[in-house]
Design a protein around this motif. Structure first.
Motif, PDB file in Angstrom:
ATOM      1  N   GLY A 738     -19.879   6.448  -9.448  1.00  0.00           N
ATOM      2  CA  GLY A 738     -19.703   6.047 -10.838  1.00  0.00           C
ATOM      3  C   GLY A 738     -18.923   4.780 -11.033  1.00  0.00           C
ATOM      4  N   GLN A 739     -18.268   4.291 -10.002  1.00  0.00           N
ATOM      5  CA  GLN A 739     -17.497   3.064 -10.101  1.00  0.00           C
ATOM      6  C   GLN A 739     -17.228   2.523  -8.698  1.00  0.00           C
ATOM      7  N   SER A 740     -16.742   1.298  -8.655  1.00  0.00           N
ATOM      8  CA  SER A 740     -16.321   0.719  -7.378  1.00  0.00           C
ATOM      9  C   SER A 740     -14.867   1.098  -7.106  1.00  0.00           C
ATOM     10  N   TRP A 741     -14.454   0.832  -5.877  1.00  0.00           N
ATOM     11  CA  TRP A 741     -13.088   1.080  -5.438  1.00  0.00           C
ATOM     12  C   TRP A 741     -12.590  -0.160  -4.697  1.00  0.00           C
ATOM     13  N   TYR A 742     -11.342  -0.537  -4.925  1.00  0.00           N
ATOM     14  CA  TYR A 742     -10.755  -1.730  -4.312  1.00  0.00           C
ATOM     15  C   TYR A 742      -9.701  -1.322  -3.281  1.00  0.00           C
ATOM     16  N   ASP A 743      -9.867  -1.808  -2.070  1.00  0.00           N
ATOM     17  CA  ASP A 743      -8.862  -1.584  -1.039  1.00  0.00           C
ATOM     18  C   ASP A 743      -7.521  -2.139  -1.520  1.00  0.00           C
ATOM     19  N   MET A 744      -6.467  -1.317  -1.453  1.00  0.00           N
ATOM     20  CA  MET A 744      -5.184  -1.716  -2.032  1.00  0.00           C
ATOM     21  C   MET A 744      -4.439  -2.729  -1.187  1.00  0.00           C
ATOM     22  N   VAL A 748     -10.743  -5.831  -1.250  1.00  0.00           N
ATOM     23  CA  VAL A 748     -12.183  -5.747  -1.013  1.00  0.00           C
ATOM     24  C   VAL A 748     -12.746  -4.560  -1.779  1.00  0.00           C
ATOM     25  N   ALA A 749     -13.892  -4.765  -2.432  1.00  0.00           N
ATOM     26  CA  ALA A 749     -14.519  -3.716  -3.229  1.00  0.00           C
ATOM     27  C   ALA A 749     -15.487  -2.900  -2.381  1.00  0.00           C
ATOM     28  N   TYR A 750     -15.482  -1.575  -2.629  1.00  0.00           N
ATOM     29  CA  TYR A 750     -16.393  -0.655  -1.965  1.00  0.00           C
ATOM     30  C   TYR A 750     -17.147   0.150  -3.011  1.00  0.00           C
ATOM     31  N   LYS A 751     -18.375   0.476  -2.690  1.00  0.00           N
ATOM     32  CA  LYS A 751     -19.231   1.209  -3.607  1.00  0.00           C
ATOM     33  C   LYS A 751     -18.838   2.682  -3.650  1.00  0.00           C
ATOM     34  N   GLY A 752     -18.873   3.263  -4.863  1.00  0.00           N
ATOM     35  CA  GLY A 752     -18.621   4.680  -5.018  1.00  0.00           C
ATOM     36  C   GLY A 752     -19.860   5.514  -4.769  1.00  0.00           C
ATOM     37  N   GLY A 753     -19.647   6.832  -4.562  1.00  0.00           N
ATOM     38  CA  GLY A 753     -20.743   7.731  -4.280  1.00  0.00           C
ATOM     39  C   GLY A 753     -21.239   7.643  -2.861  1.00  0.00           C
ATOM     40  N   VAL A 754     -20.440   7.032  -1.984  1.00  0.00           N
ATOM     41  CA  VAL A 754     -20.849   6.769  -0.605  1.00  0.00           C
ATOM     42  C   VAL A 754     -19.699   7.137   0.326  1.00  0.00           C
ATOM     43  N   ILE A 765      -2.712   3.542   5.990  1.00  0.00           N
ATOM     44  CA  ILE A 765      -3.821   4.478   5.872  1.00  0.00           C
ATOM     45  C   ILE A 765      -4.689   4.019   4.705  1.00  0.00           C
ATOM     46  N   PRO A 766      -5.964   4.403   4.673  1.00  0.00           N
ATOM     47  CA  PRO A 766      -6.837   3.936   3.598  1.00  0.00           C
ATOM     48  C   PRO A 766      -6.347   4.369   2.220  1.00  0.00           C
ATOM     49  N   ALA A 767      -6.235   3.423   1.308  1.00  0.00           N
ATOM     50  CA  ALA A 767      -5.855   3.700  -0.082  1.00  0.00           C
ATOM     51  C   ALA A 767      -6.618   2.731  -0.966  1.00  0.00           C
ATOM     52  N   PHE A 768      -7.137   3.239  -2.086  1.00  0.00           N
ATOM     53  CA  PHE A 768      -8.043   2.471  -2.933  1.00  0.00           C
ATOM     54  C   PHE A 768      -7.661   2.630  -4.401  1.00  0.00           C
ATOM     55  N   GLN A 769      -7.803   1.552  -5.135  1.00  0.00           N
ATOM     56  CA  GLN A 769      -7.618   1.604  -6.586  1.00  0.00           C
ATOM     57  C   GLN A 769      -8.981   1.700  -7.255  1.00  0.00           C
ATOM     58  N   LYS A 770      -9.101   2.643  -8.144  1.00  0.00           N
ATOM     59  CA  LYS A 770     -10.374   2.858  -8.831  1.00  0.00           C
ATOM     60  C   LYS A 770     -10.649   1.725  -9.805  1.00  0.00           C
ATOM     61  N   ALA A 771     -11.883   1.228  -9.808  1.00  0.00           N
ATOM     62  CA  ALA A 771     -12.277   0.219 -10.790  1.00  0.00           C
ATOM     63  C   ALA A 771     -12.123   0.784 -12.197  1.00  0.00           C
ATOM     64  N   GLY A 772     -11.653  -0.079 -13.100  1.00  0.00           N
ATOM     65  CA  GLY A 772     -11.437   0.351 -14.476  1.00  0.00           C
ATOM     66  C   GLY A 772     -10.028   0.801 -14.761  1.00  0.00           C
ATOM     67  N   THR A 773      -9.099   0.579 -13.806  1.00  0.00           N
ATOM     68  CA  THR A 773      -7.713   1.024 -13.987  1.00  0.00           C
ATOM     69  C   THR A 773      -6.742  -0.142 -13.860  1.00  0.00           C
TER      70      THR A 773
END
Length: 916
Positions: A738-744, A748-754, A765-773
């Motif tokens: 439903g949205q992209s995710w940005y490596d904190m 770098v942006a990553y596709k959601g639902g994958v 460790i992997p941590a991501f900020q949700k697009a739209g926040t």
């Protein structure tokens, strides 16, 4: 701290052992020290019942005092001592409450115990008084909400909630497993006693257990009922092909080196279960009962030999609830969303307290820092290595012979000066205060408690005497409000010699732990205030002790300073009094892994201020495990490192320059994110929604999240994936759709639902900020959070596909209760149509105000075209350059991030920044 033994205490205990007294083994967790279901008669009896064995029917259905009432009587004259009284109540928000108890007019030998001081008075006053009931012949129906009805089926007796169209949601006794053993007088020749190992329980009122089944319709999984070191989604414990044969046990116990992936109960008990399904939403069932409880999750086909037809062929998850004593006082929460259920539950038991700001930062603990010199050295080393921390902890060895509220005058001769040195740097101290009181006639606490009759009694009526850290000990009867008030007074600066306003408290061993007691706890036939047996309130003992301690710090601060009290034992409502941790874990990768579902489950059941001992309490973690634990622990709501006194010292600077750097970076990550965490704690304080959340709470329709408990959300904006294996070079990370995710770290942006297979290094460790926040941060490094108060903010804006985003910032004075009178700042940041706007969303105050001159001096934009060159700040008509810049001050630069430097807008003001 755990039930291990100091050398002197070991000699004493070995002597007792030679006198045939049972002392728990301390070499490892011993399965045979604790009862299983077959060794627990009420559990064995309940589990032996067949479906449809309940013979009760509902008769004389009526409305009385706003409740639907009925008598539950035996069908066809089958033996049953007396009718039971059923009360069904409806509360605002569509909450259904079902109570079943013996009829007091028919003279049971004593009143059954109803747990006091858990359900909020304001919830009680929200009852909707029923004026009528619809009669459907075989059932009575009452209105819950616009689309839900509660139904009492008469024969066979059943309570369920259905949608107006007839589809069921949640039910009790659909499988006919209800049983209620009534209190009665002993007949000549009867022997009600029970024995386990060397302990005998007199059971003066005989069997008094209650059991029933609860069904969750349309559920894919069930969650909750902490505390167990298990997966987030609860596995079946009974049925064809079931791996486990034991129910989930809720019985507060001091368990030495508890096992991971086990249904065995440990330090706390919350009888709240949540269900979730893609089509059915989220529901909850809560049984307010403080006796030992055992709960089966029944796998499909569990009743194949004697099953019953499912209404409307609905799929469901069946569960079986069994308790040794008490009454039925059950609540149905109908959601429909995950956050709705948590809000409904905490409207009954209380919202989480708002912590002081310092308590949300990093805590350094060990059993034990030896003396004042050791404390000073540890404190100075944090400064030398430029590592922030806020709280230093002292375990039991700081006392004079395990007498609480005292200091070892040789090791800690100047406690007030020691605390002042920490306070001068904005730091705090925590000392331990446990519920066992040393039986020493020269100890003033013991003398007062003895003279006033404040101890729990044994079954003969004498002060109960058990063994714990001080040796011979007695235990305060904290069920009694008078005794809780007396205990609270002991925390005043006048009564607690050597304490200062910067000292806070830790309650351990409050299950209660009794080294020579049955299952390392108090006998079930011990007696409390009002003749209540310990079996009836056992799981709530630590709750009342926690409550009394928190009240003591409130009194000390004249009601204006928020207390900080950490407790190991917990019960529904504990969230109102302080923080919880997951107890004496072990320095193993499996314990790092299981810490995530354990903390998530606590959050689902109201206790959001929770964490696990970073590094593991027992054992010596290898350096890689320790680093990974710091990297994960930085995202726990409660962030504390702790270790057993037999472990090697493991402060962050002891493992070489590179590892010190990695642990320092992890701790700094927490400090950078403190504004975001504090904002989330305020959300929890007002709604009950936890800080650390399972993925399905934020993405309830995404089935790929339902069993995922290796990753979690911090608020609605950050997804964290732990690393749980040594030498990992890659991590499999599912990012909900439903949205992209940005490596904190990189932007770098990553596709959601994958599911992404990502390379990992040792630095994070992997941590991501949700697009739209939008996430607020503070990027300047200080010694402690207290020294960050006036530092400027950074906003990280992660734009979604529509180039929009929003977030919030909550700020208050960080310590007082004046926020409850309107003394706070609460802003919403919204980016839309190329413009960032700050607006006030604080509720109208009631006489108090809070101001801040803090500014925002950096805005980072992710997902914006690098073609944008400037920004206009209003008011002021100030034009600023937009330029590429690093996402983090001490991380790799990223061409994906754009930066607006020094807009210098105040957090307390309305303003706009337009991208040109």
């Amino acid at each position: 701290m755990a039930t291990t033994r100091s050398p002197l205490l070991l000699l004493l205990l070995l002597f007792l052992l030679s006198c045939s007294l049972h002392i728990p083994s301390v070499s490892s967790w011993k399965k045979d020290e604790f009862r299983n279901c077959k060794q627990t008669p009420f559990c064995h009896r309940a589990r032996s019942r067949s479906p449809r064995s309940c013979s009760l029917v509902a008769a004389d259905v009526a409305i009385h005092d706003g409740d639907l009432t009925a008598k539950l009587v035996s069908k066809n004259g089958e033996p049953f001592e007396n009718p039971l009284i059923l009360k069904l109540s409806v509360y605002k928000g569509g909450i259904l409450r079902v109570r079943v108890d013996e009829d007091p007019n028919l003279g049971p030998p004593k009143k059954r115990f109803e747990v006091p001081d858990v359900v909020l008075g304001e919830f009680e006053s929200s009852k909707l008084w029923l004026s009528r009931v619809s009669d459907e012949g075989v059932s009575s129906v009452v209105y819950l909400s616009s689309d839900l009805e509660a139904v009492v089926r008469h024969d066979p007796f059943e309570v369920y909630v259905r949608r107006k169209g007839g589809e069921r949601v949640l039910s009790m006794n659909s499988n006919g497993l209800f049983d209620f053993e009534q209190l009665r007088m002993k007949k000549e020749g009867e022997d009600w006693s029970e024995s386990f190992r060397s302990h005998t329980d007199s059971r003066p009122y005989g069997p008094q257990s209650i059991s029933f089944d609860v069904s969750f319709y349309g559920a894919d999984f069930v969650y909750g009922i902490p505390e167990h070191a298990t997966a987030l989604a609860l596995s079946p414990t009974r049925g064809p092909g079931v791996e486990f044969s034991e129910p989930y046990r809720l019985f507060n116990l001091d368990v030495f080196e508890y096992l991971h992936d086990s249904p065995f109960g440990i330090y706390g008990s919350i009888p709240l279960m949540l269900s979730h399904g893609k089509g059915s939403g989220t529901n909850g069932f809560f049984w307010l009962n403080a006796a030992e409880m055992q709960i089966d999750v029944l796998g499909k086909g569990w009743d194949a030999e004697d099953g019953i037809a499912l209404p409307s062929s609905q799929e469901r998850i069946d569960t079986h609830w069994m308790s040794e004593a008490g009454i039925v006082d059950a609540f149905f929460f109908l959601g429909p969303e995950p956050k709705d259920v948590v809000q409904q539950y905490t409207s009954v038991t209380g919202r989480p307290s708002m912590p002081q700001h310092f308590a949300t930062a990093y805590h350094q603990c060990r059993w034990n820092y030896r003396d004042e010199e050791d404390v000073g050295n540890v404190d100075s080393k944090f400064d030398e290595f430029d590592i922030p921390y806020d709280v230093l902890w002292l375990d039991i060895e700081h006392t004079n012979g395990k007498r609480y509220f005292t200091w070892d005058s040789a090791l800690f001769p100047h406690p007030e000066e020691m605390q002042k040195k920490l306070a001068d740097k904005g730091r705090h101290m925590v000392t331990i205060v446990d519920p066992h009181i040393k039986r020493d006639d020269d100890y003033y606490i013991h003398k007062e408690a003895t003279n006033n009759g404040y101890y729990v009694k044994d079954s003969s009526g004498k002060d109960y005497d058990g063994w714990c850290w001080p040796g011979s000990s007695s235990y305060l009867d904290v069920l009694n409000p008078e005794i809780r008030s007396w205990w609270a007074d002991k925390f005043s600066l006048q009564n607690y010699a050597g304490s200062t306003p910067s000292l806070y408290i830790w309650n351990d061993m409050n299950e209660p732990s009794v080294f020579n007691g049955p299952e390392v706890t108090m006998p079930r036939d011990a007696l409390h205030h009002g003749g209540v047996e310990h079996r009836e309130l056992h799981n709530a003992y630590g709750y009342y002790f926690h409550m009394a301690t928190a009240d003591g710090l409130l009194k000390r601060g004249n009601g204006n300073d928020r207390p900080f009290v950490l407790s190991r034992a917990f019960f529904p409502g504990s969230q109102r009094y302080g923080a919880i941790w997951t107890g004496d874990n072990t320095a193993e990768w499996e314990h790092l892994r299981v810490s995530v579902p354990m903390v998530l489950t606590l959050g689902l059941t109201g206790i959001t201020f929770a964490g696990a001992d970073v590094g593991g309490f027992f054992g010596n973690p290898d350096t890689e495990l320790l680093v990974r634990w710091y990297q994960l622990g930085a995202y726990y709501p409660f962030f504390r490192a702790h270790a057993h006194h037999d472990t090697k010292r493991r402060e962050p600077w002891l493992f070489g320059d590179r590892n010190t750097e990695l642990m320092r970076d992890a701790i700094r990550t927490r400090y950078i994110l403190l504004p975001y965490f504090y904002t989330l704690f305020r959300e929890a304080n007002t709604t009950g929604v936890p800080v650390m959340r399972p993925l399905w709470m934020e993405f309830p329709a995404d089935e790929a999240t339902f069993k995922n408990d290796e990753a979690f959300m911090v608020g609605n904006s950050i997804l964290v994936q732990g690393i749980y294996t040594a030498g990992a070079k890659h991590a499999s990370v599912y990012l909900p759709g439903g949205q992209s995710w940005y490596d904190m770290k990189t932007g770098v942006a990553y596709k959601g639902g994958v599911t992404h297979n990502l390379g990992v290094s040792d630095d994070s460790i992997p941590a991501f900020q949700k697009a739209g926040t939008i996430i607020p941060r503070k990027d300047r490094f200080r010694r402690s959070s207290t020294q960050m108060v006036n530092d400027p903010y950074t906003l990280v804006i992660a734009l979604d596909g529509s180039l929009e985003a929003e977030g919030e910032l909550y700020v208050d004075d960080g310590k007082s209760f004046e926020f409850g009178q309107g003394a706070y700042i609460h802003r919403r940041f919204s980016f839309t149509k190329g413009q960032l706007t700050s607006t006030n969303i604080a509720a109208p105050g009631s006489g108090k105000t809070f101001s801040s001159n803090c500014i925002i001096d950096r805005i980072i934009l992710l997902g914006l075209s690098s073609g944008n060159k400037s920004a206009l700040v209003e008011p002021g008509n100030i034009k600023l350059t937009i330029e590429p810049g690093p996402l983090n001050l001490h991380a790799r630069s990223s061409s994906k991030a754009l930066t607006i430097r020094r807009p210098n807008v105040r957090i307390a003001d309305d303003w706009t920044i337009k991208i040109l």
